[in-house]
Design an enzyme around this catalytic site. Structure first.
Site, short mmCIF file in Angstrom:
data_model
loop_
_atom_site.label_atom_id
_atom_site.label_comp_id
_atom_site.label_asym_id
_atom_site.label_seq_id
_atom_site.Cartn_x
_atom_site.Cartn_y
_atom_site.Cartn_z
N ASP A 1 38.52 39.28 42.08
CA ASP A 1 39.61 39.21 43.05
C ASP A 1 39.55 37.92 43.87
O ASP A 1 38.53 37.21 43.89
CB ASP A 1 39.52 40.44 43.97
CG ASP A 1 40.87 40.93 44.43
OD1 ASP A 1 41.82 40.14 44.44
OD2 ASP A 1 40.97 42.12 44.78
N ASP B 1 49.69 44.81 43.48
CA ASP B 1 49.18 45.98 44.20
C ASP B 1 50.29 47.01 44.40
O ASP B 1 50.03 48.10 44.90
CB ASP B 1 48.65 45.57 45.58
CG ASP B 1 47.26 44.95 45.49
OD1 ASP B 1 46.65 45.02 44.41
OD2 ASP B 1 46.79 44.40 46.51
#
Ligand code: GLA
Length: 685
Positions: free
Chosen positions: A441, A506
């Protein structure tokens, strides 16, 4: 007779003209032609113009009578600002062109490479500029190439985006003056790669001329189109911060690769070319992709609310519905009760996992699943032991306050000691635990991105990250990596050679996802698109959607689950298990062949495979105002029959149509409600 260089692809060609006193001139980039098809070059100067005509070359300079976009801009303390090539060497064959250029006045060398892949029709272009002078050369910009776009160009299709809203499509008319998109956040960006599609006259999803580019780069970028007489020029390259590149005597700077393609088959043709090129660059290219396993990611199910018992129970529930790879997301390392601390300290939190992660990883494997782990290597929280020990390791600008985002700072990846620390931390985890997969990430943009010398450090940051990933991969070749950056902030062809999967967003709301995924598919193939079934109401939007809709939309990519199955009722849990089984049955087809997108009034569709065996998804977002229009499938050009079988978790009966009927009139659809997706298998009968 002009001396032409011709690069020939499957459906496209490139024609350049060799000249004695400069870089080769662009004559054509587009449909397949032979040089004899081209009209003669117009060598007449216009009124109020220099007496020498300076047509567009592969490496246009500045300051000597050409006024279009230059390939680069540079100077030595204000001097040597102009460029003209006086030594020219060209090596060319049917698919490759290498141009070696020297400007002996400005003392600059340039090597430009064009490689046209005859299978994908994708042109890979790069340039390397060398300082051949004694004094340092400040390089302000350098593009791999300046490309010509035809006068018949009509529309620019590009993408913008932000967290939770990646890949939002924009369509704009070709500019009268110019158009640009700059990314200065230090990352690829949530609008997707630096890339665009230029639609020619009459072009649409399935037909018509389309030119497209995407930059293989995970940092700052600049895309620009300028009106240049009849036609436009297109430049795509890295955006350099002030003073960022200063080349000492003999030093060179290379651009990222630019992928450029032309297709006469509309947007789908251009995207299919990109998909082929990305597939040939993917980490598994040459040895074959293994079936993409069904994921369960712990994030939206548990967030930071972790301990060994909870995670083991979640793993049990995941295995029970058919999950194949269990991914432990953020929250597993010490000092990480929430997102305010802990980044940088990559040791297991013994309060949550008293015996480390080994018992959980073993438990996951005993259940027949692979174990995956979330990391965010480039980041550090000020509240971490790493930061307390090495405050100078974070990117910073002396005298200026640090800019935090999500409470975190960015490590200076140009430093070898930082990369060594991160390699050792990752190497230890990968050595101790049976980890099959890392979710890598990067949850913020770069600001106060200065290095220890006080210079801007954007380019070096990307190169440092690439070097670290490459080193991890070399040491642990069996481990797969997913690129994530607050969802889909780092999706590009540069990192695509290093990762097997992208986390597209997301936002798991299936309506939002439909748009996001269609944008993703403009550049990248479906097997690399991480797509999860989320909870309802959606955590990102609060919208309530049926499980069939959420699952069907996730089936369009690399399928996964991001919820706690314990929170589903029995009916929905069984339906989800059914969709997982459906995905496993069809994933080979879903992840190979071509992808086509299309629209009819009130619906969108996506087809994957080849005309003899297609999987078709039809999505309805809003309540239809009438009966749905049939779906016309232009790829069915043959004259045989096609059997069409609707797929849902429950079996359904098939019908047979002629291919020409499906192409011309279309597949009649059953009634579909708002927020629904239907899936069909089409096979040559
Ligand atoms: C980012 C990712 C999410 C999740 C969180 C964890 O937002 O996109 O999927 O991993 O970080 O902090």
């Amino acid at each position: 007779m002009k001396d032409h260089i011709v690069l020939t692809g499957r459906r496209s060609s490139l024609v350049l003209e060799r000249i004695a006193n400069g870089a080769p001139l662009w004559r054509h980039w587009g449909e397949r032609v032979t040089p004899g098809d081209l009209p003669p070059r117009d060598e007449q100067p216009l009124s109020f113009s220099p007496d020498v005509v300076v047509p567009l070359s592969t490496a246009p300079g500045f300051g000597l009578g050409g006024f279009g976009q230059p390939l680069f801009s540079a100077h030595r303390d204000g001097r040597d600002f102009s460029c003209g090539w006086d030594s020219i060497e060209v090596e060319a064959n049917e698919t490759q062109l290498v141009v070696h250029l020297i400007d002996s006045i400005a003392r600059i060398g340039l090597e430009q490479r064009f490689l046209l892949d005859p299978v994908s029709d994708v042109l890979t272009i790069s340039a390397t500029l060398t300082n051949r002078g004694e004094l340092p050369l400040a390089l302000c910009s350098l593009a791999p190439a300046i490309l010509p776009l035809p006068p018949s160009s009509k529309t620019i299709r590009s993408f913008t985006g932000r967290h939770n809203a990646e890949f939002q499509e924009l369509r704009e008319a070709m500019p009268a003056h110019g158009w640009f998109r700059e990314e200065r956040r230090g990352l690829t960006g949530h609008g997707g790669p630096a890339g665009l599609f230029v639609l020619g006259d009459g072009a649409g999803w399935h037909r018509g001329p389309v030119h497209a580019v995407q930059l293989a780069w995970s940092g700052n970028s600049r895309l620009s189109i300028e009106c240049d007489g009849p036609g436009w020029t297109l430049a795509a390259g890295e955006w350099l911060a002030p003073g960022e590149v200063r080349l000492a005597a003999g030093e060179a700077f290379a651009t990222p690769e630019l992928l450029a393609t032309y297709s006469p088959d509309g947007l789908n043709g251009a995207s299919a070319n990109f998909h082929q090129a990305i597939r040939s660059r993917a980490p598994w290219a040459g040895r074959g992709m293994t079936p993409r396993p069904v994921h369960l990611n712990s994030w939206e199910g548990l967030y930071f609310d972790q301990d060994e018992a909870r995670l083991m129970a979640l793993a049990d529930r995941a295995a029970a519905i058919g999950v194949e790879r269990f991914v432990l997301d953020d929250g597993w390392f010490r000092g990480r009760p929430d997102d305010r601390s802990g980044l940088g300290d990559w040791q297991v939190d013994r309060a949550k996992y008293p015996d480390g992660l080994k018992p959980l990883a073993d438990h996951v494997r005993k259940l027949g699943m692979e174990f995956g782990l979330w990391v965010e290597p480039e980041m550090v929280n000020p509240d971490s032991d790493l930061y307390r020990a090495h405050p100078d390791w974070a990117l910073h600008i002396a005298g200026r306050a640090m800019v935090t985002a999500r409470n975190q700072l960015v490590l200076d990846m140009s430093r070898a000691d930082v990369r060594d620390y991160l390699f050792d931390a990752l190497d230890a985890l990968l050595g101790e635990l049976p980890i099959a997969y890392l979710k890598w990430d990067h949850n913020r943009h770069l600001a106060t991105a200065g290095n220890a010398d006080g210079g801007a450090s954007y380019h070096a940051q990307v190169m440092g990250t690439y070097a670290l990933i490459d080193r991890v991969r070399a040491a642990h070749p069996g481990v797969e990596i997913e690129s994530c950056a607050g969802g889909g902030g780092r999706i590009d062809a540069g990192i695509a050679t290093r990762v097997e999967r992208f986390w597209a967003s997301d936002n798991l709301d299936a309506v939002s996802r439909t748009a996001i995924q269609r944008g993703f598919l403009a550049f990248m193939p479906p097997e690399m698109m991480g797509a999860h079934v989320g909870a309802s109401p959606s955590h990102a939007t609060g919208r309530v959607q049926p499980i069939e809709f959420r699952a069907g939309v996730a089936l369009c990519g690399h399928f996964g689950v991001e919820l706690d199955p314990a929170r589903l009722n029995d009916v929905d849990r069984n339906l989800l298990a059914g969709w997982i089984a459906t995905y496993k049955t069809h994933r080979d087809r879903l992840h190979s062949g071509q992808t086509w997108l299309g629209e009819e009034p009130g619906l969108m569709w996506q087809a994957v495979g080849d005309p003899a065996h297609l999987i078709l998804f039809v999505t309805v977002i809003d309540p239809p105002t009438d009966r749905l229009a049939p779906v016309r499938l232009p790829m069915l050009t043959g004259d045989g029959d096609i059997s069409v079988r609707p797929i849902s978790a429950a079996d359904a009966t098939s019908a047979t149509y002629s291919a020409s009927w499906l192409a011309g009139t279309g597949l009649p659809l059953p009634h579909m409600a708002a927020h629904s997706i239907a899936m069909f298998i089409l096979k040559a009968a």
